[in-house]
Design a protein around this motif. Structure first.
Motif, short mmCIF file in Angstrom:
data_model
loop_
_atom_site.label_atom_id
_atom_site.label_comp_id
_atom_site.label_asym_id
_atom_site.label_seq_id
_atom_site.Cartn_x
_atom_site.Cartn_y
_atom_site.Cartn_z
N GLY A 1 0.81 -1.14 0.12
CA GLY A 1 -0.05 0.01 0.12
C GLY A 1 0.98 1.26 -0.07
O GLY A 1 0.15 2.30 0.03
N ALA A 2 1.99 1.06 -0.07
CA ALA A 2 3.16 2.51 -0.14
C ALA A 2 2.97 3.09 -1.19
O ALA A 2 3.06 4.51 -1.14
CB ALA A 2 4.51 1.95 0.27
N PHE A 3 2.56 2.54 -2.31
CA PHE A 3 2.74 3.23 -3.95
C PHE A 3 1.06 3.58 -4.01
O PHE A 3 0.61 3.22 -4.85
CB PHE A 3 3.16 2.24 -5.01
N THR A 4 0.69 5.02 -3.40
CA THR A 4 -0.54 5.29 -3.81
C THR A 4 -0.40 6.23 -4.83
O THR A 4 0.78 6.80 -5.15
CB THR A 4 -1.01 5.95 -2.45
N PRO A 5 -1.23 6.26 -5.65
CA PRO A 5 -1.44 7.47 -6.83
C PRO A 5 -0.50 8.86 -6.40
O PRO A 5 0.04 9.49 -7.02
CB PRO A 5 -2.59 7.38 -7.32
N PHE A 6 -1.39 9.21 -5.22
CA PHE A 6 -0.86 10.53 -4.70
C PHE A 6 0.75 10.59 -4.44
O PHE A 6 1.48 11.71 -5.03
CB PHE A 6 -1.57 10.91 -3.56
N ARG A 7 1.27 9.55 -3.80
CA ARG A 7 2.80 9.49 -3.61
C ARG A 7 3.76 9.46 -4.78
O ARG A 7 4.48 9.98 -4.97
CB ARG A 7 2.94 8.34 -2.65
N ILE A 8 2.97 8.83 -5.67
CA ILE A 8 3.92 8.46 -6.92
C ILE A 8 3.67 9.96 -7.55
O ILE A 8 4.74 10.31 -8.35
CB ILE A 8 3.06 7.39 -7.86
N ASN A 9 2.78 10.50 -7.83
CA ASN A 9 2.76 11.87 -8.44
C ASN A 9 3.52 12.95 -8.05
O ASN A 9 4.06 13.51 -8.63
CB ASN A 9 1.21 12.16 -8.63
N VAL A 10 3.37 12.84 -6.70
CA VAL A 10 4.34 13.86 -5.82
C VAL A 10 5.87 13.53 -6.12
O VAL A 10 6.49 14.43 -6.27
CB VAL A 10 3.94 13.79 -4.17
N ILE A 11 6.05 12.19 -6.05
CA ILE A 11 7.52 11.94 -6.46
C ILE A 11 7.97 12.40 -7.90
O ILE A 11 8.90 12.70 -8.04
CB ILE A 11 7.95 10.55 -6.13
N ILE A 12 6.93 12.12 -8.69
CA ILE A 12 7.56 12.30 -10.00
C ILE A 12 7.74 13.81 -10.40
O ILE A 12 8.49 14.19 -10.93
CB ILE A 12 6.32 11.92 -11.05
N TYR A 13 6.81 14.61 -9.56
CA TYR A 13 6.85 16.10 -9.72
C TYR A 13 8.03 16.54 -9.17
O TYR A 13 8.65 17.42 -9.64
CB TYR A 13 5.67 16.66 -8.82
N GLN A 14 8.59 15.98 -7.92
CA GLN A 14 9.74 16.15 -7.42
C GLN A 14 10.92 15.86 -8.16
O GLN A 14 12.05 16.73 -8.44
CB GLN A 14 9.92 15.39 -5.79
N GLU A 15 11.06 14.72 -8.84
CA GLU A 15 12.00 14.20 -9.74
C GLU A 15 12.11 15.26 -10.87
O GLU A 15 13.24 15.60 -11.42
CB GLU A 15 11.90 12.79 -10.56
N PHE A 16 11.15 15.39 -11.62
CA PHE A 16 11.08 16.59 -12.58
C PHE A 16 11.55 17.85 -12.31
O PHE A 16 12.48 18.34 -12.95
CB PHE A 16 9.52 16.90 -13.23
N ILE A 17 11.27 18.39 -10.87
CA ILE A 17 12.12 19.53 -10.54
C ILE A 17 13.47 19.34 -10.41
O ILE A 17 14.19 20.22 -10.75
CB ILE A 17 11.19 20.27 -9.19
N LEU A 18 13.99 18.47 -9.77
CA LEU A 18 15.36 17.96 -9.70
C LEU A 18 15.79 18.12 -11.08
O LEU A 18 17.10 18.41 -11.13
CB LEU A 18 15.67 16.83 -8.98
N LEU A 19 15.36 17.46 -11.94
CA LEU A 19 15.96 17.38 -13.47
C LEU A 19 16.08 18.72 -14.19
O LEU A 19 17.09 18.95 -14.74
CB LEU A 19 15.02 16.53 -14.20
N LEU A 20 15.12 19.43 -13.84
CA LEU A 20 15.19 21.07 -14.23
C LEU A 20 16.38 21.70 -13.70
O LEU A 20 17.17 22.47 -14.25
CB LEU A 20 13.89 21.80 -14.33
N ILE A 21 16.48 21.32 -12.10
CA ILE A 21 17.44 22.13 -11.40
C ILE A 21 19.05 21.76 -12.24
O ILE A 21 19.99 22.29 -12.49
CB ILE A 21 17.38 21.76 -10.10
N VAL A 22 19.01 20.35 -12.39
CA VAL A 22 20.22 19.65 -12.68
C VAL A 22 20.66 20.43 -14.26
O VAL A 22 21.78 20.78 -14.64
CB VAL A 22 20.35 18.29 -12.55
N LEU A 23 19.63 20.35 -14.90
CA LEU A 23 19.84 21.03 -16.73
C LEU A 23 20.17 22.25 -16.42
O LEU A 23 21.46 22.75 -17.03
CB LEU A 23 18.31 20.98 -17.15
#
Length: 158
Positions: A42-64
């Protein structure tokens, strides 16, 4: 397309793949309740996955942004290689589970394109392949810590 233009395009490519996962993951989990109970607890809820995808995207933009600022794209290249490994992981998951895994189709298409775009840069510096495993480990740790933090935050708010 030159490599620097591809670097600017990669966040969109990444999100194209992630959007397929966001759209199809809830239905996939509904159709696989035993898998959810056994592997995910039950750890992988859609909300948690979406938040983490958002966070990864922001980190990707920062690294870029940092890569552009410092005119050094080696770390950014290792992120792209780690993304390709991620897609290969989806393919293996699909084979092992004998069913379609969200993200496989877009992943195969985008990873193939990414491989084509970065082939010359990686061929000139094979150490990027080794460094990309370190990058992949950093990404896994980030995701695990993020899931744990979100789980605790949701537990305390309930």
């Amino acid at each position: 397309m030159d490599l620097h233009s591809f670097f600017l395009l990669f966040p969109s490519i990444f999100m194209l793949h992630e959007l397929e996962e966001i759209l199809l993951f809830p239905r996939f989990m509904d159709r696989n309740p035993q898998l959810q109970r056994r592997l995910l607890s039950g750890a992988f809820t859609p909300f948690r996955i979406n938040v983490i995808i958002y966070q990864e995207f922001i980190l990707l933009l920062i690294v870029l942004g940092l890569s552009i600022y410092f005119e050094s794209f080696d770390f950014y290249l290792t992120i792209i290689i780690a993304y390709i490994y991620h897609v290969i992981g989806h393919v293996f998951q699909s084979i092992i589970l004998r069913q379609y895994i969200p993200g496989v189709l877009s992943g195969i298409i985008t990873a193939g394109y990414c491989t084509y775009q970065i082939y010359d840069a990686v061929s000139a510096n094979y150490m990027l392949l080794a460094y990309s495993f370190v990058t992949l480990l950093i990404i896994f740790v980030n995701i695990a810590v993020s899931f744990k933090m979100l789980q605790r935050m949701q537990e305390t708010s309930e």
